[in-house]
Design a protein around this motif. Structure first.
Motif, mmCIF file in Angstrom:
data_model
loop_
_atom_site.group_PDB
_atom_site.id
_atom_site.type_symbol
_atom_site.label_atom_id
_atom_site.label_comp_id
_atom_site.label_asym_id
_atom_site.label_seq_id
_atom_site.Cartn_x
_atom_site.Cartn_y
_atom_site.Cartn_z
ATOM 1 N N UNK A 1 0.783 -1.224 0.000
ATOM 2 C CA UNK A 1 0.000 0.000 0.000
ATOM 3 C C UNK A 1 0.815 1.274 0.000
ATOM 4 N N UNK A 2 2.143 1.163 -0.250
ATOM 5 C CA UNK A 2 3.022 2.323 -0.191
ATOM 6 C C UNK A 2 3.261 2.990 -1.539
ATOM 7 N N UNK A 3 4.199 3.916 -1.534
ATOM 8 C CA UNK A 3 4.482 4.716 -2.730
ATOM 9 C C UNK A 3 5.121 3.895 -3.841
ATOM 10 N N UNK A 4 6.058 3.030 -3.476
ATOM 11 C CA UNK A 4 6.739 2.219 -4.494
ATOM 12 C C UNK A 4 5.750 1.282 -5.169
ATOM 13 N N UNK A 5 4.858 0.691 -4.376
ATOM 14 C CA UNK A 5 3.849 -0.203 -4.938
ATOM 15 C C UNK A 5 2.966 0.536 -5.942
ATOM 16 N N UNK A 6 2.665 1.797 -5.642
ATOM 17 C CA UNK A 6 1.842 2.595 -6.558
ATOM 18 C C UNK A 6 2.559 2.796 -7.888
ATOM 19 N N UNK B 1 3.593 0.927 -13.676
ATOM 20 C CA UNK B 1 4.515 0.342 -14.655
ATOM 21 C C UNK B 1 3.895 -0.904 -15.282
ATOM 22 N N UNK B 2 3.268 -1.737 -14.431
ATOM 23 C CA UNK B 2 2.654 -2.973 -14.923
ATOM 24 C C UNK B 2 1.468 -2.680 -15.830
ATOM 25 N N UNK B 3 0.685 -1.679 -15.462
ATOM 26 C CA UNK B 3 -0.465 -1.293 -16.299
ATOM 27 C C UNK B 3 0.006 -0.811 -17.666
#
Length: 266
Positions: free
Chosen positions: A231-236, A241-243
């Motif tokens: 749920x953090x910034x890197x995950x966002x 990137x994946x999208x």
């Protein structure tokens, strides 16, 4: 060894300077053929070696000939070189896209090694893969490998066709990293940083990350997970990137480079 380098541009001189730095070749045993008169004169002033601007019979006195010209320039010198090359001389080609078989048939000379370096060789941190013709002995191959290792690291490939993949992966690879760094610096600027500050943040991050990859006893997935908390910034960022299929697009770009390398070798 006595080494002649045909084409004393950036990559040719990266090899030359590494040979001298590690005392593998003496300056008086380094023969530089550079057709650009201004560059040839600059090399003479630097006392980089014995410098001339055209192929001559003197080239036959050297143990190894390095072909470091642009592939499109090779046809203009092949006849002159074929006329002076000697039977026991080794030929190391760092020309992209020209196969060992083509060099052998063009020069009528069987002792050919083909290598694909990359630009970090300029700093002695290059990655070079190389393949050899069947007539090259193990002793000859070791001598050439020793020279290449002075520019960074070297790997031998029995299958020459893999050099097209090497061209796409490590040969062109520095440009991919530069492209990524440029995009990150631009993002920093758009978020309000001066270019110099954004550049510092990104470059030092990349340097530190490289050392983590090399020294941490973790897989790349584990290293990513260590930064990307739930749920953090890197995950966002990674989700975006994946999208955008970033990994897939990067891989497809590398495959496109491989395809182009194969086309150029025909």
């Amino acid at each position: 060894m006595k080494v002649a380098i045909i084409g004393a541009g950036n990559m040719g001189m990266a090899f030359a300077k590494s040979f001298i730095q590690y005392d593998l070749v003496k300056k008086e045993d380094l023969f530089l053929i550079e057709k650009n008169s201004e560059r040839a004169e600059a090399l003479r002033l630097e006392k980089a070696g014995v410098v001339i601007d055209t192929i001559s019979s003197k080239i036959g006195e050297y143990d190894l000939i390095i072909l470091s010209v642009k592939p499109q320039d090779f046809p203009s010198l092949q006849d002159e070189l074929r006329a002076v090359i000697q039977p026991k001389q080794l030929v190391l080609s760092i020309m992209a896209g020209i196969s060992i078989e083509k060099i052998i048939s063009t020069l009528n000379h069987p002792l050919v090694v083909r290598a694909m370096p990359n630009t970090p060789a300029l700093l002695g941190m290059g990655m070079t893969a190389f393949s050899a013709a069947g007539d090259i002995t193990l002793s000859q191959l070791k001598k050439i490998e020793n020279l290449i290792n002075s520019t960074g690291r070297a790997v031998f490939l029995e299958d020459e066709s893999l050099l097209d993949a090497v061209t796409a992966l490590s040969g062109s690879g520095p440009a991919y990293f530069f492209y990524l760094v440029k995009a990150m610096i631009e993002a920093g600027k758009q978020m309000g940083f001066e270019e110099s500050m954004s550049s510092l943040l990104v470059k030092q991050t990349m340097l530190g990350s490289f050392h983590l990859i090399n020294n941490a006893e973790k897989s790349l997935d584990e290293l990513i997970k260590a930064v990307a908390s739930k749920g953090g910034t890197t995950e966002a960022a990674l989700k975006r990137f994946e999208e955008g299929l970033l990994a897939q697009n990067l891989q497809e770009g590398i495959f496109a480079a491989q395809k182009r390398a194969t086309e150029l070798s025909k």
